[in-house]
Scaffold this motif. Sequence first.
Motif, PDB file in Angstrom:
ATOM      1  N   ASP A 154       0.691  -1.147   0.051  1.00 27.64           N
ATOM      2  CA  ASP A 154      -0.079   0.122   0.031  1.00 27.64           C
ATOM      3  C   ASP A 154       0.644   1.419   0.122  1.00 27.64           C
ATOM      4  N   PHE A 155       1.184   1.798  -1.128  1.00 28.01           N
ATOM      5  CA  PHE A 155       1.823   3.176  -1.336  1.00 28.01           C
ATOM      6  C   PHE A 155       0.594   4.263  -1.485  1.00 28.01           C
ATOM      7  N   LEU A 156      -0.639   4.166  -1.278  1.00 25.83           N
ATOM      8  CA  LEU A 156      -1.399   4.941  -1.650  1.00 25.83           C
ATOM      9  C   LEU A 156      -1.786   5.700  -0.298  1.00 25.83           C
ATOM     10  N   THR A 157      -2.289   5.025   0.789  1.00 25.68           N
ATOM     11  CA  THR A 157      -2.618   5.595   1.875  1.00 25.68           C
ATOM     12  C   THR A 157      -1.477   6.314   2.667  1.00 25.68           C
ATOM     13  N   PRO A 158      -0.441   5.887   3.074  1.00 30.21           N
ATOM     14  CA  PRO A 158       0.615   6.815   3.719  1.00 30.21           C
ATOM     15  C   PRO A 158       0.995   7.857   2.903  1.00 30.21           C
ATOM     16  N   PRO A 209      -8.722  19.663  15.643  1.00 28.21           N
ATOM     17  CA  PRO A 209      -7.178  19.470  15.809  1.00 28.21           C
ATOM     18  C   PRO A 209      -6.796  18.133  16.554  1.00 28.21           C
ATOM     19  N   GLU A 210      -7.606  17.627  17.394  1.00 29.44           N
ATOM     20  CA  GLU A 210      -7.311  16.378  18.148  1.00 29.44           C
ATOM     21  C   GLU A 210      -7.163  15.088  17.127  1.00 29.44           C
ATOM     22  N   THR A 211      -7.707  15.058  16.134  1.00 26.18           N
ATOM     23  CA  THR A 211      -7.861  14.016  15.267  1.00 26.18           C
ATOM     24  C   THR A 211      -6.516  13.439  15.030  1.00 26.18           C
ATOM     25  N   GLN A 212      -6.315  12.016  15.393  1.00 22.99           N
ATOM     26  CA  GLN A 212      -5.085  11.273  15.324  1.00 22.99           C
ATOM     27  C   GLN A 212      -4.565  11.162  13.944  1.00 22.99           C
ATOM     28  N   ARG A 213      -3.346  11.704  13.590  1.00 21.12           N
ATOM     29  CA  ARG A 213      -2.901  11.877  12.101  1.00 21.12           C
ATOM     30  C   ARG A 213      -2.670  10.277  11.509  1.00 21.12           C
ATOM     31  N   PRO A 214      -2.870  10.004  10.510  1.00 18.25           N
ATOM     32  CA  PRO A 214      -2.564   8.553  10.016  1.00 18.25           C
ATOM     33  C   PRO A 214      -1.039   8.234   9.797  1.00 18.25           C
ATOM     34  N   MET A 215      -0.754   7.054   9.822  1.00 12.32           N
ATOM     35  CA  MET A 215       0.711   7.101   9.539  1.00 12.32           C
ATOM     36  C   MET A 215       1.106   7.359   8.091  1.00 12.32           C
ATOM     37  N   HIS A 216       2.094   7.951   7.884  1.00 11.51           N
ATOM     38  CA  HIS A 216       2.548   8.430   6.435  1.00 11.51           C
ATOM     39  C   HIS A 216       4.012   8.197   6.195  1.00 11.51           C
ATOM     40  N   VAL A 217       4.490   6.904   6.502  1.00  2.47           N
ATOM     41  CA  VAL A 217       6.000   6.574   6.195  1.00  2.47           C
ATOM     42  C   VAL A 217       5.398   5.309   5.214  1.00  2.47           C
ATOM     43  N   PRO A 218       6.533   5.062   4.072  1.00  3.47           N
ATOM     44  CA  PRO A 218       6.425   4.110   3.067  1.00  3.47           C
ATOM     45  C   PRO A 218       6.742   2.771   3.560  1.00  3.47           C
ATOM     46  N   PRO A 219       5.753   1.918   3.213  1.00  2.00           N
ATOM     47  CA  PRO A 219       5.932   0.513   3.571  1.00  2.00           C
ATOM     48  C   PRO A 219       7.434   0.145   3.508  1.00  2.00           C
ATOM     49  N   ARG A 220       7.577  -0.742   4.272  1.00  2.00           N
ATOM     50  CA  ARG A 220       9.120  -1.499   4.102  1.00  2.00           C
ATOM     51  C   ARG A 220       9.078  -2.485   3.050  1.00  2.00           C
ATOM     52  N   TRP A 221       9.975  -2.180   2.259  1.00  2.00           N
ATOM     53  CA  TRP A 221      10.170  -3.093   1.073  1.00  2.00           C
ATOM     54  C   TRP A 221      11.246  -3.458   0.825  1.00  2.00           C
ATOM     55  N   SER A 222      11.725  -4.594   0.523  1.00  2.00           N
ATOM     56  CA  SER A 222      12.977  -5.051  -0.187  1.00  2.00           C
ATOM     57  C   SER A 222      12.898  -6.280  -1.188  1.00  2.00           C
ATOM     58  N   MET A 223      13.757  -5.931  -2.184  1.00  2.21           N
ATOM     59  CA  MET A 223      13.917  -7.039  -3.220  1.00  2.21           C
ATOM     60  C   MET A 223      14.636  -8.593  -2.488  1.00  2.21           C
ATOM     61  N   GLN A 224      15.204  -8.387  -1.232  1.00  2.00           N
ATOM     62  CA  GLN A 224      15.810  -9.337  -0.952  1.00  2.00           C
ATOM     63  C   GLN A 224      14.671 -10.538  -0.367  1.00  2.00           C
TER      64      GLN A 224
END
Length: 507
Positions: A154-158, A209-224
């Motif tokens: 999922d590279f869309l949501t974050p 302003p108290e709304t919890q902000r969603p995670m916005h870091v890319p998913p961990r991805w590796s070709m290994q």
Amino acid sequence: PPARSRRHPAAASPDRQEERLLVITCSPNGATSTTRAISKYFIECYKEVWPRHAVTEVDLSTRGLLPPLEAIDTDPSALSKSYKLVEQFGSHTKFLVATPMWNMSLPSSLKLYFDLLLHPSHADKTEGPDWPCATSPVAVVTASGEGMLGGSEDFLTPYLARLLSLLGFKDIRTQLTVNGTSDEEKLADLLEAAYREVRLMAPNFVFNPETQRPMHVPPRWSMQGNVDLMQRCPHGPNLLAINGALPGEEMVVAEQVISRFGKLHMTALGPEAREGVAGDQSQAEWPEPTVKVVELASLGLDHFSKQAAEAKVHCKMGLSPEATGLNLTSQIWKMVETVIKEFRAADCYLFLVPMSNLFVPYCVKNYFDHIIQPGRTYDPQGKANVHKPVYVCATSCGKHHLGTHADFLTPYFHAVFKLMGFVDVRVVNIADFGDDRDISMQVAVDELAFHMRPCVRVYIDPDSALAPLPPSYTCLKSNRSSMESQESQQLQQVMEAESVQEWRLRR
């Protein structure tokens, strides 16, 4: 949508007439779009509670609505059109973004829209005191046919959450999701769950302003694990170089890197490299190396409008252009076929990709949205492997986001090529060219050549194309300082034993 009760909870703020809701949709699927259905239902519920609020709908799949980003600095009409989009966005106080997942991320039309909003020419507006995002709520509607939302692909949501944060939003709500729309048996239940969430959100859709902000870091991805680092795919004679840079400094850098790498490619597979090759194949039978350069900024691909989606469906179904009965769709269909044919004909690939708002440029995303088609460039069952090397040179001028937790570009390239079945993808990140641009470009070419040499050796010796490399190669495991983030990271690579010392000196 289900029937709605006329009685709603009390609104959390007065029904001020000056409040304006902007609804942004981008699905090219028209009436069959899940995100469009949810956004329409949201508008209905919202209007029942806030009848005096103005609601504006923007359909990004409308052909011609978005000006090309590469023309902003040279074409006054394109600049004027983009400025109107920024003015429209800035005149609203509430926002709803409805988007499907498209090739594991957002559609190229939505990427272009955000790139236009964040363009430096509009900084006086987007960074000014009247820009509404800091005190406005934004709701995000997402849908995925294969159920990828929330997973490792999922590279869309974050990324969408990160983009909205860049625009200044602090109240971001991403709970309106439909995950798995391709399952018709479960679709009705998934939609009902989304409609329930809409009925809860719409009556109280005010800034919090108290709304919890969603995670916005890319998913961990590796070709290994997907590719054995002790194996390389053959570097064949036909190199396809994809230039994803826009006119300007990034284009100069990209052209120089392509030119230098192209010369290395021609030399590596030239007559001198073929001398002493064992086997029955004569020198005359060796194909001459070629370099084909494609500049995406001037390629002329459609911005994935409704007509482009129709063309993709027709291509998927194997319909001829004449069978569509639509002239525009037929033209796009032919263009898609030409681009796919060119992509498939190559033996190896070089992508020059400058980071654009922490992700790939819209023209690169648009290119993927056109060429990624089942049965043409990837196997939906995930069983077919493509044994062609892919070299990616990601650049970032003046920024240090490559290789950090804000880098969505690097993991996306690994993920999208895995989707297409490629098993040998090598990404070189070069950040902050600065005053030493020529040195940085040479470093990029050196790293690309470092990855290319074993692949060329495998091509020259066809019997070892998919076998472990010969004893003259060794696996070097070393720690090096990341040029982008100055963070130490391990890099396991395959290289010629005799060139290890030379490579260390260059680094």
